[in-house]
Design an enzyme around this catalytic site. Sequence first.
Site, short mmCIF file in Angstrom:
data_model
loop_
_atom_site.label_atom_id
_atom_site.label_comp_id
_atom_site.label_asym_id
_atom_site.label_seq_id
_atom_site.Cartn_x
_atom_site.Cartn_y
_atom_site.Cartn_z
N HIS A 174 0.86 -1.20 0.00
CA HIS A 174 0.00 0.00 0.00
C HIS A 174 0.88 1.23 0.00
CE1 HIS A 174 0.97 -0.51 4.33
NE2 HIS A 174 0.99 0.81 4.34
N HIS A 203 -5.56 -2.22 4.72
CA HIS A 203 -5.55 -1.04 3.85
C HIS A 203 -4.87 -1.35 2.54
CE1 HIS A 203 -1.88 -1.01 6.06
NE2 HIS A 203 -1.61 0.26 6.08
N TYR A 256 9.89 2.10 9.72
CA TYR A 256 9.95 3.14 8.68
C TYR A 256 11.40 3.56 8.49
CZ TYR A 256 4.93 4.49 8.98
OH TYR A 256 3.57 4.55 8.95
FE FE2 Z 1 1.92 1.90 5.97
#
Ligand code: FE2
Lengths: 95, 307
Positions: free
Chosen positions: B153, B199, B255
Site C-alpha cells: 500500500h 488497507h 519506517y
Molecule cells: Fe503503511
Amino acid sequence: MKWATHTISLSNRDGQFYCNEQQSLLHGLESQRIKAVQAGCRGGGCGVCKIRVLNGEFFSKKMSKKHVSADELNQGMGLSCRIFPRSDMVIEALD
Amino acid sequence: MKKGVMRPGHIQIRVLDMDIALSHYCDLLGLIEVDRDEEGRVYLKCWTEVDKFSVVLRETDEAGMDFTGYKVIDESTLEALENELNQKGYPTTEIPVGELNGCGRRVRFKAPTGHSFELFATKEQPGKWGISPRNPEAWPRGLKGMRPTRFDHCLLYGDDLEGNLSLFIDILGFDLAEQVVDPEGNKAAIFLTCSSKAHDVAFIKHDEKDKFHHASFWLENWQDVLRAADLISMTDTPIDIGPTRHGLTHGQTIYFFDPSGNRNEVFCGGDYHYPDHPTVTWDADELGKAIFYHDRELNERFLTVLT
Ligand SMILES: [Fe+2]
Ligand code: FES
C-alpha cells in the site's frame, strides 16, 4: 584514513561545531547535539533541514529542486543533510 | 460495494540518482529488477507478485510519487469505471498500451487530494519470481535484503479527505476500514481497502496537496521486521521509527528513508477487513497511540517529513 575536520560556525546561534569531510553538516550538528536544524529524511528530499551558507567551501550531493530552486541555490541556500564541508564554514539556521 | 478494483498494481517513485536508488531498493529492500525502458526508468517487483512489476523508479531532480495504479479485474470493468469517473466529475486521461513496458492501457485521474491514480486491467504475468506455478517450492533461493513478498500500500498526505472518501467508496468500491476522527467529526485519516487487507491505500489530512508519505512492503513475520532493522543499521540507512506496532491496523512495522528522502515501510501482521465489518475509529486525541502504539506519541517527522 582520517578525513580533514572543519569548524562550522552558526551566524545566528551561539556556538560552532566540528564536521569532517565525510559528514554532512546535519550529521555534524547532531553528533554535537546542536539543535539548530530539524532532521528529516537525510536524503535531500523533504527540505526540513534547509540552511543558508554564508561562507566556506563545500561539496553538495543532489537535492530536491522543489525545496531548493536554482535561485535559492545562488543565494547560498541548501539542505544540510546534503552538504559536506571542504573548508571552515559559516552557516545560518533558518526558521 | 466491490466494483472490480482488485489490488495495488504499481507505484512510480521519483529518485535523485538511479544507481544509488537501486542499491537501496534492490540490495537493501530486496526488490528484484525486471526491466528498464528508453526513458531510463527501472522496473522492480517483489518475489510473490505474479505481474511483471510493481515499483517503477524514475530519475529526476525532485523526490516523491508520480502516480500509483490499481489493477481491476478485466478490460470491461476498466471501461465501466472510466465512464463512471468521467460522468461523476473525475476527468480521465488514457495512457496507451506499452507506455510502461508490459502494461496494458491505463486510465489516469486526479484524486481530490491532488494525487495521480491509475486503473489498468492488463499486465504481463511472468509469475512469481524463481518459483514454478506447478508444484511450487516454498520460496526462491537468491533473494536479497529484506526479502519483501509484495508491494502492499502507500500512505499519501493531502487536503480533501472527504473528496477522496467519496471517490474511493462511491466510484471505486473501496471500504473504509479504519479512520481517525476529530471531536468535530472531521476525518484526520482514512484507511481504505479494496480487498480483505487492512488497507490498500491510506490518506492523512495535510494542508498541501499531492504529498507522499510512504510506500509499504509486506514481510512475513516479526522476526523479518527485526532483521530488516538490523540491515538498516548495518547499512547506516536513515531510520524514521521502529521496529514498533501501529495502533491503526495493528501492523508491526519499521519506517526508513530511501537515498532521495522518500519514506519506505516494511511491515507484517495486522487486522483484516470484510465488507460487513464496521469501520474502526480512533479519536484524534489518541493519535499518538493510533500511529505508534508503544511510544503513544507522534514524532514530529511523521507529520512534517514528506516528499
Ligand atoms: Fe503503511
Ligand atoms: S533531512 Fe530531508 S532534505 Fe535534509
